[in-house]
Design an enzyme around this catalytic site. Structure first.
Site, PDB file in Angstrom:
ATOM      1  N   ASN A  38      41.253  31.179   6.944  1.00 59.15           N
ATOM      2  CA  ASN A  38      40.414  31.072   5.738  1.00 59.15           C
ATOM      3  C   ASN A  38      38.910  30.958   6.021  1.00 59.15           C
ATOM      4  O   ASN A  38      38.097  31.344   5.193  1.00 59.15           O
ATOM      5  CB  ASN A  38      40.908  29.963   4.803  1.00 59.15           C
ATOM      6  CG  ASN A  38      40.954  28.606   5.442  1.00 59.15           C
ATOM      7  OD1 ASN A  38      40.822  28.481   6.660  1.00 59.15           O
ATOM      8  ND2 ASN A  38      41.135  27.580   4.645  1.00 59.15           N
ATOM      9  N   GLU A  45      43.048  19.706  12.752  1.00 61.41           N
ATOM     10  CA  GLU A  45      42.703  19.684  11.320  1.00 61.41           C
ATOM     11  C   GLU A  45      43.799  20.449  10.631  1.00 61.41           C
ATOM     12  O   GLU A  45      43.845  21.675  10.724  1.00 61.41           O
ATOM     13  CB  GLU A  45      41.412  20.460  11.063  1.00 61.41           C
ATOM     14  CG  GLU A  45      40.182  19.947  11.690  1.00 61.41           C
ATOM     15  CD  GLU A  45      38.990  20.706  11.124  1.00 61.41           C
ATOM     16  OE1 GLU A  45      38.985  21.940  11.176  1.00 61.41           O
ATOM     17  OE2 GLU A  45      38.082  20.056  10.625  1.00 61.41           O
ATOM     18  N   CYS A  84      41.388  24.201   2.750  1.00 57.68           N
ATOM     19  CA  CYS A  84      42.111  22.979   3.126  1.00 57.68           C
ATOM     20  C   CYS A  84      41.797  21.876   2.138  1.00 57.68           C
ATOM     21  O   CYS A  84      42.662  21.081   1.778  1.00 57.68           O
ATOM     22  CB  CYS A  84      41.752  22.559   4.542  1.00 57.68           C
ATOM     23  SG  CYS A  84      39.998  22.347   4.826  1.00 57.68           S
TER      24      CYS A  84
HETATM   25  P1  NAP Z   1      48.372  28.681  10.636  1.00 65.14           P
HETATM   26  O1  NAP Z   1      49.400  29.663  10.238  1.00 65.14           O
HETATM   27  O2  NAP Z   1      48.798  27.351  11.125  1.00 65.14           O
HETATM   28  O3  NAP Z   1      47.469  29.413  11.744  1.00 65.14           O
HETATM   29  C1  NAP Z   1      46.341  28.786  12.293  1.00 65.14           C
HETATM   30  C2  NAP Z   1      46.035  29.388  13.633  1.00 65.14           C
HETATM   31  O4  NAP Z   1      47.091  29.118  14.549  1.00 65.14           O
HETATM   32  C3  NAP Z   1      45.892  30.916  13.615  1.00 65.14           C
HETATM   33  O5  NAP Z   1      44.871  31.283  14.493  1.00 65.14           O
HETATM   34  C4  NAP Z   1      47.246  31.370  14.162  1.00 65.14           C
HETATM   35  O6  NAP Z   1      47.202  32.645  14.756  1.00 65.14           O
HETATM   36  C5  NAP Z   1      47.492  30.310  15.190  1.00 65.14           C
HETATM   37  N1  NAP Z   1      48.887  30.168  15.626  1.00 65.14           N
HETATM   38  C6  NAP Z   1      50.017  30.564  15.023  1.00 65.14           C
HETATM   39  N2  NAP Z   1      51.099  30.216  15.776  1.00 65.14           N
HETATM   40  C7  NAP Z   1      50.624  29.576  16.863  1.00 65.14           C
HETATM   41  C8  NAP Z   1      51.214  28.957  17.993  1.00 65.14           C
HETATM   42  N3  NAP Z   1      52.534  28.928  18.177  1.00 65.14           N
HETATM   43  N4  NAP Z   1      50.416  28.398  18.917  1.00 65.14           N
HETATM   44  C9  NAP Z   1      49.081  28.401  18.773  1.00 65.14           C
HETATM   45  N5  NAP Z   1      48.455  28.967  17.714  1.00 65.14           N
HETATM   46  C10 NAP Z   1      49.216  29.544  16.772  1.00 65.14           C
HETATM   47  O7  NAP Z   1      47.361  28.403   9.421  1.00 65.14           O
HETATM   48  P2  NAP Z   1      46.636  29.462   8.484  1.00 65.14           P
HETATM   49  O8  NAP Z   1      47.646  30.084   7.583  1.00 65.14           O
HETATM   50  O9  NAP Z   1      45.760  30.355   9.286  1.00 65.14           O
HETATM   51  O10 NAP Z   1      45.675  28.512   7.641  1.00 65.14           O
HETATM   52  C11 NAP Z   1      46.124  27.816   6.528  1.00 65.14           C
HETATM   53  C12 NAP Z   1      46.403  26.367   6.861  1.00 65.14           C
HETATM   54  O11 NAP Z   1      45.277  25.801   7.512  1.00 65.14           O
HETATM   55  C13 NAP Z   1      46.614  25.526   5.627  1.00 65.14           C
HETATM   56  O12 NAP Z   1      47.675  24.635   5.847  1.00 65.14           O
HETATM   57  C14 NAP Z   1      45.309  24.748   5.483  1.00 65.14           C
HETATM   58  O13 NAP Z   1      45.412  23.549   4.787  1.00 65.14           O
HETATM   59  C15 NAP Z   1      44.942  24.570   6.913  1.00 65.14           C
HETATM   60  N6  NAP Z   1      43.510  24.307   7.059  1.00 65.14           N
HETATM   61  C16 NAP Z   1      43.125  23.050   7.373  1.00 65.14           C
HETATM   62  C17 NAP Z   1      41.780  22.760   7.484  1.00 65.14           C
HETATM   63  C18 NAP Z   1      41.330  21.385   7.801  1.00 65.14           C
HETATM   64  O14 NAP Z   1      40.181  21.256   8.152  1.00 65.14           O
HETATM   65  N7  NAP Z   1      42.155  20.374   7.718  1.00 65.14           N
HETATM   66  C19 NAP Z   1      40.822  23.759   7.264  1.00 65.14           C
HETATM   67  C20 NAP Z   1      41.264  25.041   6.935  1.00 65.14           C
HETATM   68  C21 NAP Z   1      42.612  25.305   6.837  1.00 65.14           C
HETATM   69  P3  NAP Z   1      47.817  33.952  13.985  1.00 65.14           P
HETATM   70  O15 NAP Z   1      46.938  34.163  12.809  1.00 65.14           O
HETATM   71  O16 NAP Z   1      47.730  35.009  14.991  1.00 65.14           O
HETATM   72  O17 NAP Z   1      49.223  33.590  13.611  1.00 65.14           O
END
Ligand code: NAP
Length: 496
Positions: free
Chosen positions: A169, A264, A298
């Site tokens: 995002n 995060e 988030c």
């Molecule tokens: P995600 O599916 O968890 O992916 C995050 C990152 O992790 C991506 O770069 C993804 O790469 C990578 N990834 C996936 N599988 C992995 C593994 N086994 N090992 C290491 N890395 C891996 O999250 P998202 O869909 O991108 O983002 C949405 C989530 O992020 C929501 O839950 C949101 O609340 C959270 N978020 C939290 C914050 C905060 O500050 N707390 C801020 C923004 C977003 P790929 O894309 O290649 O799969």
């Protein structure tokens, strides 16, 4: 854009290269990962699917590069970061265009993300110069039983190789929020960008390349997280992981070794509205907090908990604003744009259908075309509905009518998440009591939850994270304290 001269070397044919040892390279795997445009649902870009051998090489060079970077004067590190920030801002248009095509970010917000990222890098350089230039001096005689025979000098030292994994995002902003603190603190950085957002991230990395950072200090490895994620996060050469994303982070924290983690993760930010609240202000904040970037933030407002006596008025005000939200492609800078993937849209739809089946009131008609979901407020949501607890990450907002403030606090605290929350009331004393009672990393009073300004501490409790971000906290987190103790042959007292 991607054809623009400054970025010509980062692409080969129609596949973007990865960045290692100061050069743009093609993966020997011969494989690529397609990036699907959420609006057209066609392949927009392709990136290299890096192999494990390439990851090994990257981490090896990152280790070597870090050794000499740690010996680079702090002011020089800051100077290079300022240069990268300026280049990033200079190229805001092509980078923003990638964000529009890869993650359907509304055009204006995409530009804002890049500019904010440049500002973050500059602020980080300034803050680093200040806080890393300071240490502590302690004397031994403050602890019982000791004479003043020991002088202790502490300073902050780098950790080594920092692995940065941001989510889709904010693929630029949440990448630089890890890269800049790591670099100013004397670490090297290996970035694994999200697949959706990888090309914007590669453009951003090229700005660091153009700034002239030493070879191998900054690298960017592309590929699907599900393929190379475990190999990266469990790599023995990694000394720190800074991750932002969903539940994947919980799995990473279980698998990672004995290294500092900055996690995060998700949130279910509650917005508690009291009877004395300014309902116009609350409605504006709910719209901004719940529907900006189609709810894919988030810190989006993810559940409204409103006192039943003012619920009808609030719902009416929110509904009249929902009606004004524009829905369509990100290129037209619409408020509501397609969500990032088809599977996200399906997940959101699942939550909506569950709520429908269990009797929630639909304030608007549920409408979806491809990944585009029209904004929807769900009234009379009850705790037995999935949407009361789960994070939709879409333009769908549940509203629960409560009969007491305690009921609102209880709902907020029963969540497995604890990122942010907010409370609307004109009574500051009540606001403080509620803020203290809410089990979240931050509580906003009379405004929607928000991550910025980027120098504020930012942290989640429970499943929302480990550690604290914000520029100062991130720099500190990416360092370790080192002490040198001077032992004197006899006690020495100043002016003694
Ligand atoms: P995600 O599916 O968890 O992916 C995050 C990152 O992790 C991506 O770069 C993804 O790469 C990578 N990834 C996936 N599988 C992995 C593994 N086994 N090992 C290491 N890395 C891996 O999250 P998202 O869909 O991108 O983002 C949405 C989530 O992020 C929501 O839950 C949101 O609340 C959270 N978020 C939290 C914050 C905060 O500050 N707390 C801020 C923004 C977003 P790929 O894309 O290649 O799969």
């Amino acid at each position: 854009m991607s054809g623009s001269e400054a970025f010509a070397e980062i692409i080969d044919g129609d596949v973007y290269k990865y960045y290692a040892d100061g050069e743009w390279k093609k993966s020997a795997s011969g494989k690529f990962v397609p990036i699907i445009n959420p609006t057209t649902r066609n392949t927009q870009f392709k990136v290299q699917a890096c192999s494990q051998e390439e990851v090994n090489k990257i981490i090896e060079t990152a280790k070597l590069a870090q050794k000499s970077w740690a010996k680079t004067p702090l002011w020089k590190r800051a100077e290079l970061l300022h240069k990268a920030a300026a280049i990033l801002k200079q190229h805001k248009a092509p980078i923003a265009e990638c964000l529009v095509k890869e993650i359907a970010k509304p055009a204006k917000d995409a530009v804002t993300e890049v500019v904010r990222s440049g500002d973050l890098v500059s602020y980080c350089a300034e803050e680093g110069v200040r806080i890393l230039g300071e240490g502590k001096f302690l004397v031994s005689d403050s602890f019982p039983g000791n004479e003043r025979t020991k002088y202790c000098l502490t300073s902050k030292i780098p950790l080594g190789v920092v692995l940065a994994i941001p989510p889709f995002n904010y693929p630029v902003n949440l990448a630089v929020s890890k890269i800049a603190p790591a670099l100013i603190a004397g670490n090297s950085i290996v970035l694994k960008p999200p697949t959706q957002g990888a090309v914007a991230a590669l453009h951003m990395v090229h700005c660091f390349h153009l700034a002239g950072f030493p070879k191998g200090l900054v690298s960017c490895v592309t590929g699907k997280g599900s393929d190379i994620g475990d190999f990266l996060t469990m790599h023995p050469g990694v000394n720190c992981i800074s991750f932002t994303g969903g539940d994947t982070g919980i799995a990473i924290s279980r698998k990672a070794g004995m290294i500092p983690l900055q996690m995060e993760l998700g949130g279910k930010d509650a917005c508690i509205i009291l009877e004395d609240a300014d309902l116009d202000l609350a409605a504006v904040s709910i719209i901004k907090g719940g529907f900006s970037y189609s709810g894919q933030r988030c810190t989006a407002v993810k559940v409204v908990l409103v006192m039943a006596s003012v619920a009808d008025t609030l719902v009416e005000k929110v509904n009249s604003k929902v009606a004004k939200l524009t829905v369509g492609p990100p290129e037209d800078d619409c408020d509501i744009t397609p969500v990032v993937t088809e599977s996200s849209a399906n997940f959101i739809e699942g939550l909506v259908m569950d709520a429908k089946q269990k009797g929630a009131t639909f304030c608007q008609e549920y409408k979806r075309e491809g990944n585009l979901i029209w904004p929807l407020l769900l009234d009379n949501v009850r705790p037995d509905m999935r949407i009361a607890w789960e994070e939709p990450f879409g333009p769908v907002l549940p509203l629960i009518r409560i009969n007491s403030v305690d009921e609102g606090i209880h709902h907020c605290n029963a969540s497995n998440f604890g990122l942010q929350g907010c409370v609307f009331t004109k009574d500051i004393n009540k606001a403080i009591l509620i803020s203290d009672a809410m089990e979240t990393g931050t509580v906003q009073i009379n405004s929607a939850p928000a991550r910025g300004p980027d120098h504020f501490p930012f942290q989640g409790l429970k499943d929302s994270g480990i550690g604290s971000q914000g520029i100062t906290n991130s720099i500190n987190m990416m360092t370790k304290t080192k002490s040198t103790v001077i032992n004197l042959p006899s006690p020495s007292y100043t002016m003694g």
